[in-house]
Scaffold this motif. Structure first.
Motif, PDB file in Angstrom:
ATOM      1  N   GLU A 213       0.953  -1.149  -0.032  1.00 29.72           N
ATOM      2  CA  GLU A 213       0.047   0.042   0.064  1.00 29.72           C
ATOM      3  C   GLU A 213       0.968   1.213   0.040  1.00 29.72           C
ATOM      4  N   MET A 214       1.982   1.389   0.846  1.00 31.40           N
ATOM      5  CA  MET A 214       2.733   2.518   1.091  1.00 31.40           C
ATOM      6  C   MET A 214       3.587   2.563  -0.194  1.00 31.40           C
ATOM      7  N   ALA A 215       4.103   1.375  -0.779  1.00 31.80           N
ATOM      8  CA  ALA A 215       4.758   1.609  -1.832  1.00 31.80           C
ATOM      9  C   ALA A 215       3.824   2.170  -3.319  1.00 31.80           C
ATOM     10  N   GLY A 216       2.667   1.662  -3.084  1.00 30.89           N
ATOM     11  CA  GLY A 216       1.813   2.150  -3.920  1.00 30.89           C
ATOM     12  C   GLY A 216       1.437   3.491  -4.078  1.00 30.89           C
ATOM     13  N   LYS A 217       1.432   4.356  -2.975  1.00 28.82           N
ATOM     14  CA  LYS A 217       0.937   5.437  -2.801  1.00 28.82           C
ATOM     15  C   LYS A 217       2.284   6.179  -3.140  1.00 28.82           C
ATOM     16  N   ALA A 218       3.713   5.771  -2.998  1.00 25.19           N
ATOM     17  CA  ALA A 218       4.744   6.402  -3.288  1.00 25.19           C
ATOM     18  C   ALA A 218       5.126   6.245  -4.691  1.00 25.19           C
ATOM     19  N   GLY A 219       4.321   5.499  -5.702  1.00 24.44           N
ATOM     20  CA  GLY A 219       4.748   5.357  -6.914  1.00 24.44           C
ATOM     21  C   GLY A 219       5.768   4.336  -7.064  1.00 24.44           C
ATOM     22  N   ASP A 220       6.156   3.471  -6.283  1.00 16.72           N
ATOM     23  CA  ASP A 220       7.522   2.781  -6.256  1.00 16.72           C
ATOM     24  C   ASP A 220       7.176   1.419  -6.697  1.00 16.72           C
TER      25      ASP A 220
END
Lengths: 153, 104
Positions: B72-79
Motif C-alpha cells: 500500500e505504502m509503495a503504491g502511494k509512493a508510486g514505487d
C-alpha cells in the motif's frame, strides 16, 4: 439474536462471521455494500423496501466503495426500528480521525482491523448486553403505558 | 531438522474451513497487482495492498498484513520496484508457509 456484517471485503465478512459462529451466534447476515445492507434492513435507499430481517447488532465498515460507512450509520439511525440497535464501526488505524464523526452519527463502539477475535467477541457481547437491557426497558415502558390506559378507563 | 520460523504460522482452528479461500484470494491479489503494475495503475495497487493489510492479521497471518502495508505504502509512493519486490515476497511466503491449527 441476529447480526449484520457490512463490509466490502469478502475476507473480513467471512472472518467476522466465522468468529461470531464459533461463539454461538447463529444468525449472521452479510452485505458487501450499502445497497445490499439497505435491502436487508428495508430502509430508504433499498431497491426492495420490504426488508427481510430484524437485526439486533450491526458491524459496519467505516470505508465502503458505494457509500461512506458514517453516512450508512446515519441512514440506519433515522429509522425508528433501528434507533437503538448497536452499531460497531470496523476501522483501520488510519481512519481514527473519522471515529469522532462516526460516534456523532450514532455509532455505539468500534473495533480495529486486523480483527482480533477476543476483542471482537468482547465488544459484541457488551453491545448485546446493552441491547437486551434497552429492549427490556422498552417492553416495561410499553406495559406501563398499557396499565395507565387501563386505569384511565 | 530445523524449522524456518518465518514460514510457520499458528492459526485459530475455527478458521480452518475458510483458510483455503483466504489463500486463493491472496493469489488473486498477487495476480491483480502484477497486472496493475504493467498498467501503472497505482490506485488498484493501493486498494489491494490496503485490503491485504486489513485481512492478514485477523486470519493469523501477521506477516501478510505487514506485506500488505508495504505494498500500500509503495503504491502511494508510486514505487513500482518495491511493489514488485514485496509482491514476489508475498508469493514466495504463501508458497512455503506451514500452517499449524490450534484452539485459541
Amino acid at each position: 439474536m441476529s447480526i449484520l456484517v457490512i463490509d466490502d471485503s469478502e475476507d473480513i465478512r467471512r472472518l467476522i462471521s466465522t468468529f461470531l459462529k464459533s461463539a454461538g451466534y447463529e444468525k449472521i447476515h452479510t452485505s458487501g455494500n450499502a445497497v445490499e445492507a439497505f435491502d436487508l434492513l428495508g430502509i430508504e435507499g433499498a431497491k426492495t423496501p420490504e426488508g427481510t430481517e430484524d437485526v439486533d447488532l450491526i458491524l459496519l465498515d467505516i470505508l465502503l466503495p458505494d457509500m461512506d460507512g458514517i453516512d450508512i450509520c446515519r441512514a440506519i439511525r433515522k429509522v425508528k426500528q433501528y434507533e437503538e440497535v448497536p452499531i460497531i464501526m470496523v476501522t483501520a488505524i488510519q481512519e481514527s480521525e473519522k471515529l469522532e464523526t462516526a460516534f456523532l452519527a450514532g455509532a455505539t463502539d468500534y473495533i480495529r482491523k486486523p480483527i482480533d477475535k477476543t476483542e471482537l467477541l468482547a465488544r459484541v457481547r457488551a453491545a448485546m448486553k446493552l441491547k437486551n437491557k434497552l429492549d427490556l426497558c422498552s417492553r416495561i415502558s410499553k406495559e406501563l403505558e398499557q396499565v395507565k390506559k387501563e386505569l384511565r378507563k | 531438522m530445523g524449522d524456518n520460523k518465518k514460514n510457520i504460522v499458528h492459526v485459530d482452528a475455527d478458521l480452518r474451513p475458510i483458510i483455503p479461500r483466504f489463500l486463493e484470494i491472496r493469489q488473486d491479489d498477487i495476480n491483480r497487482i502484477r497486472t496493475a503494475l504493467t498498467e501503472e495503475d497505482y490506485e488498484t495497487i493501493i486498494r489491494i495492498g490496503h485490503s491485504i493489510k486489513g485481512a492478514g492479521g485477523g486470519y493469523g497471518f501477521s506477516v501478510v498484513t505487514e506485506m500488505g502495508k508495504a505494498i500500500e505504502m509503495a503504491g502511494k509512493a508510486g514505487d513500482a520496484s518495491t511493489v514488485e519486490k514485496v509482491t514476489n515476497n508475498l508469493s514466495d511466503y504463501l508458497a512455503t508457509v506451514e500452517i499449524i491449527y490450534e484452539k485459541i
